[in-house]
Design a protein around this motif. Structure first.
Motif, PDB file in Angstrom:
ATOM      1  N   ARG A  58       0.820  -1.223   0.000  1.00 53.01           N
ATOM      2  CA  ARG A  58       0.000   0.000   0.000  1.00 53.01           C
ATOM      3  C   ARG A  58       0.851   1.270   0.000  1.00 53.01           C
ATOM      4  NH1 ARG A  58      -4.797   1.087   3.433  1.00 53.01           N
ATOM      5  NH2 ARG A  58      -5.093   2.435   1.649  1.00 53.01           N
ATOM      6  N   SER A  61      -0.281   3.634  -2.689  1.00 51.90           N
ATOM      7  CA  SER A  61      -1.563   4.247  -2.350  1.00 51.90           C
ATOM      8  C   SER A  61      -1.396   5.327  -1.297  1.00 51.90           C
ATOM      9  CB  SER A  61      -2.534   3.170  -1.862  1.00 51.90           C
ATOM     10  OG  SER A  61      -3.739   3.744  -1.438  1.00 51.90           O
ATOM     11  N   ARG A  64      -0.005   8.451  -2.750  1.00 51.77           N
ATOM     12  CA  ARG A  64      -1.032   9.208  -3.487  1.00 51.77           C
ATOM     13  C   ARG A  64      -1.983   9.904  -2.528  1.00 51.77           C
ATOM     14  NH1 ARG A  64      -1.196   4.261  -6.482  1.00 51.77           N
ATOM     15  NH2 ARG A  64      -3.163   3.756  -5.461  1.00 51.77           N
ATOM     16  N   ILE A  65      -2.338   9.219  -1.452  1.00 48.67           N
ATOM     17  CA  ILE A  65      -3.240   9.832  -0.459  1.00 48.67           C
ATOM     18  C   ILE A  65      -2.603  11.080   0.130  1.00 48.67           C
ATOM     19  CG2 ILE A  65      -4.240   9.471   1.840  1.00 48.67           C
ATOM     20  CD1 ILE A  65      -4.800   6.571   0.990  1.00 48.67           C
ATOM     21  N   GLN A  67      -0.544  13.063  -1.402  1.00 47.51           N
ATOM     22  CA  GLN A  67      -0.654  14.133  -2.391  1.00 47.51           C
ATOM     23  C   GLN A  67      -2.075  14.687  -2.437  1.00 47.51           C
ATOM     24  OE1 GLN A  67       1.639  13.541  -6.178  1.00 47.51           O
ATOM     25  NE2 GLN A  67       2.031  11.518  -5.325  1.00 47.51           N
ATOM     26  N   ASN A  68      -3.049  13.818  -2.239  1.00 49.90           N
ATOM     27  CA  ASN A  68      -4.430  14.294  -2.190  1.00 49.90           C
ATOM     28  C   ASN A  68      -4.636  15.187  -0.973  1.00 49.90           C
ATOM     29  OD1 ASN A  68      -4.944  12.818  -4.461  1.00 49.90           O
ATOM     30  ND2 ASN A  68      -5.911  11.105  -3.383  1.00 49.90           N
ATOM     31  N   GLN A  71      -3.801  18.637  -1.461  1.00 52.28           N
ATOM     32  CA  GLN A  71      -4.818  19.410  -2.180  1.00 52.28           C
ATOM     33  C   GLN A  71      -6.053  19.644  -1.314  1.00 52.28           C
ATOM     34  OE1 GLN A  71      -5.974  18.969  -6.239  1.00 52.28           O
ATOM     35  NE2 GLN A  71      -4.270  17.616  -6.680  1.00 52.28           N
ATOM     36  N   VAL A  73      -7.897  17.167   0.015  1.00 62.35           N
ATOM     37  CA  VAL A  73      -8.875  16.099  -0.173  1.00 62.35           C
ATOM     38  C   VAL A  73      -8.515  14.931   0.730  1.00 62.35           C
ATOM     39  CG1 VAL A  73      -9.917  14.511  -1.823  1.00 62.35           C
ATOM     40  CG2 VAL A  73      -9.264  16.805  -2.545  1.00 62.35           C
ATOM     41  N   GLY A  74      -9.389  14.597   1.613  1.00 62.68           N
ATOM     42  CA  GLY A  74      -9.153  13.506   2.542  1.00 62.68           C
ATOM     43  C   GLY A  74      -9.867  12.244   2.128  1.00 62.68           C
ATOM     44  N   GLY A  76     -12.585   9.431   1.478  1.00 63.45           N
ATOM     45  CA  GLY A  76     -14.008   9.585   1.161  1.00 63.45           C
ATOM     46  C   GLY A  76     -14.297  10.850   0.397  1.00 63.45           C
ATOM     47  N   ALA A  77     -13.234  11.483  -0.154  1.00 58.41           N
ATOM     48  CA  ALA A  77     -13.348  12.754  -0.872  1.00 58.41           C
ATOM     49  C   ALA A  77     -13.862  13.868   0.038  1.00 58.41           C
ATOM     50  CB  ALA A  77     -14.223  12.628  -2.118  1.00 58.41           C
ATOM     51  N   GLU A  78     -13.662  13.696   1.336  1.00 56.11           N
ATOM     52  CA  GLU A  78     -14.045  14.768   2.259  1.00 56.11           C
ATOM     53  C   GLU A  78     -13.009  15.885   2.172  1.00 56.11           C
ATOM     54  OE1 GLU A  78     -16.702  15.046   4.080  1.00 56.11           O
ATOM     55  OE2 GLU A  78     -17.538  13.078   3.620  1.00 56.11           O
ATOM     56  N   SER A  79     -13.475  17.094   2.276  1.00 59.60           N
ATOM     57  CA  SER A  79     -12.577  18.234   2.180  1.00 59.60           C
ATOM     58  C   SER A  79     -12.005  18.566   3.546  1.00 59.60           C
ATOM     59  CB  SER A  79     -13.333  19.433   1.623  1.00 59.60           C
ATOM     60  OG  SER A  79     -12.539  20.587   1.750  1.00 59.60           O
ATOM     61  N   PHE A 198     -19.988  26.424   1.735  1.00 59.18           N
ATOM     62  CA  PHE A 198     -20.522  25.121   2.091  1.00 59.18           C
ATOM     63  C   PHE A 198     -21.834  25.308   2.852  1.00 59.18           C
ATOM     64  CE2 PHE A 198     -15.992  24.659   1.668  1.00 59.18           C
ATOM     65  CZ  PHE A 198     -15.879  23.509   0.900  1.00 59.18           C
ATOM     66  N   PRO A 199     -22.658  24.261   2.922  1.00 57.36           N
ATOM     67  CA  PRO A 199     -23.954  24.402   3.604  1.00 57.36           C
ATOM     68  C   PRO A 199     -23.820  24.918   5.039  1.00 57.36           C
ATOM     69  CG  PRO A 199     -23.916  22.374   2.351  1.00 57.36           C
ATOM     70  CD  PRO A 199     -22.537  22.955   2.255  1.00 57.36           C
TER      71      PRO A 199
END
Lengths: 315, 99
Positions: A58, A61, A64-65, A67-68, A71, A73-74, A76-79, A198-199
């Motif tokens: 892993r 992976s 890459r996580i 690097q996300n 940006q 991005v955590g 579950g694509a949570e910000s 955001f909401p």
């Protein structure tokens, strides 16, 4: 190393629970480095106890996580930037690090109509929510900011004091005499931006609108206590010598619903509302000192700075 | 024969002869909290890797193209570094797709 640093620079302002959650998904080798960086840069202590051991399959992976994360991005694509945005509604300690918003509110006492006093650790501009309104479900958003309406972005504030004189101009004279009449604290105008990305931002914005509408109305008809004028609140900001616990009434407010910005749906009180992603709020306040507190005013004490940080904010 | 709920063909009928019928698109609506993301080099032509890293399932590779129809005409070969796309949140996908 620089990659990890970049990733965790994005984590500077998030809470320890969120950081722990992201952290737990990294490999052991990366975690050790990250643990030190997070502790040094954010002051958040991350537990390494009982986490996964490094799984060689892993590593890609996990890189890459990271690097996300850089940006924002955590998992579950949570910000994680979103959590940073929430932090704009929190109190910033001058000593470094984000504080729990409730921690600052505990420093407030319940004296005065607004029930708020200045806290030296919080310097953002804010209006207190009177005790009478604190249980209102529409204003529950303010519980996260110590029962105060916070301007999340630095607002423009116009305020001043003036002394009024009447001129006595005798006939055939070159210079008039200025006879003192009175002094006054002028109205305070606050112009602040609200960016609703955001909401949660939209819910807070709607609470602010509802608060201002409420604060400009009297207790009429079936209201209780019937006949009372609009409520009083306290204005604070920028420390005890700038805007300290000033008792104010809201004379008026204006807000714009621009045509050239996007609107996002927000579920507020179980119903969908649309709020602008960018708007400007202008609030006009009038200082309102009671006769009793005015009778206790001492210019000598005022000149010596004796009212700074006190429960009655003479300015 | 049933199709996995993670598949883009999960809503598509299967004919009596065992073939897929006309495609029924599974929409991924835009949500206000979708995150704008710039695809990094490691994910070029590999939406499956991004789906794995974000959602823990490579089978959701197609959701990026479905969410970004204007940007990703080809779900794989338009998935190149530097392209800015919106990422649907996992919790939203669970609601939309019933996974």
């Amino acid at each position: 190393m620089s990659l990890i640093s970049g990733a965790f620079n994005a984590l500077k302002s998030i809470g320890s629970a969120s950081a722990q959650n992201i952290f737990s998904q990294l490999g052991a080798g990366v975690r050790t480095t990250a643990q030190n960086i997070i502790r040094d840069t954010t002051g958040i202590s991350i537990s390494n106890q009982g986490q996964l051991s490094l799984d060689p399959t892993r590593v890609g992976s996990q890189n890459r996580i990271l690097q996300n994360l850089a940006q924002g991005v955590g998992p579950g694509a949570e910000s994680i930037i979103r959590q940073g945005a929430v932090a704009t509604f929190r109190n910033y300690s001058g000593g470094g690090g984000w504080q729990d918003p409730d921690a600052a509110s505990t420093q407030n006492n319940s004296s005065g109509p607004g029930g708020m006093s200045s806290s030296t650790s919080t310097w953002r501009v804010r209006l207190s929510v009177p005790n009478t309104l604190r249980d209102a479900p529409t204003l529950s958003s303010f519980a996260t900011t110590g029962n105060e309406v916070v301007f999340p972005f630095t607002p423009s504030i116009l305020f001043g004091n003036s002394a009024n004189y009447s001129q006595i101009q005798p006939i055939h004279s070159n210079y008039p005499y200025n006879a003192y009449q009175n002094s006054q604290v002028d109205q305070i105008t606050i112009i602040g931006d609200y960016l609703n990305e955001f909401p949660q931002d939209g819910i807070y914005y709607l609470s602010v609108v509802h608060y201002l509408r409420t604060m400009t109305k009297m207790f009429y008809g079936d209201s209780s206590p019937k006949g009372n004028p609009p409520l009083l609140c306290r204005l604070n900001g920028y420390g005890p010598h700038v805007l300290n616990n000033i008792p104010v009434v809201i004379q008026g407010f204006t807000m714009d619903l621009p045509a050239d910005v996007d609107y996002i749906p927000v579920n507020f009180m179980g119903q969908t509302n649309y709020v602008p992603t960018s708007t400007t709020m202008t609030v006009t306040c009038l200082p309102q000192y009671s006769r009793r507190t005015q009778s206790q005013f001492s210019l000598n004490k005022f000149a010596n700075g004796g009212y700074a940080g006190q429960s009655e904010g003479f300015i | 024969m049933s199709v996995s709920p993670f598949s883009p063909y999960a809503d598509t009928d299967i004919t009596t002869t065992g073939y897929l019928d006309l495609l029924k698109i599974r929409p991924i609506p835009a949500e206000a909290d979708d995150v704008l993301y710039t695809i990094i080099t490691a994910y070029t032509y590999r939406p499956d890797l991004l789906a794995y890293d974000l959602y823990n399932s490579k089978d959701l590779w197609w959701v990026f193209a479905q969410r970004n129809l204007d940007t990703l005409k080809d779900p794989v070969f338009d998935f190149v570094a530097g392209t800015r796309i919106y990422l649907p949140k996992k919790k939203n996908l669970q609601q939309f797709l019933g996974i």
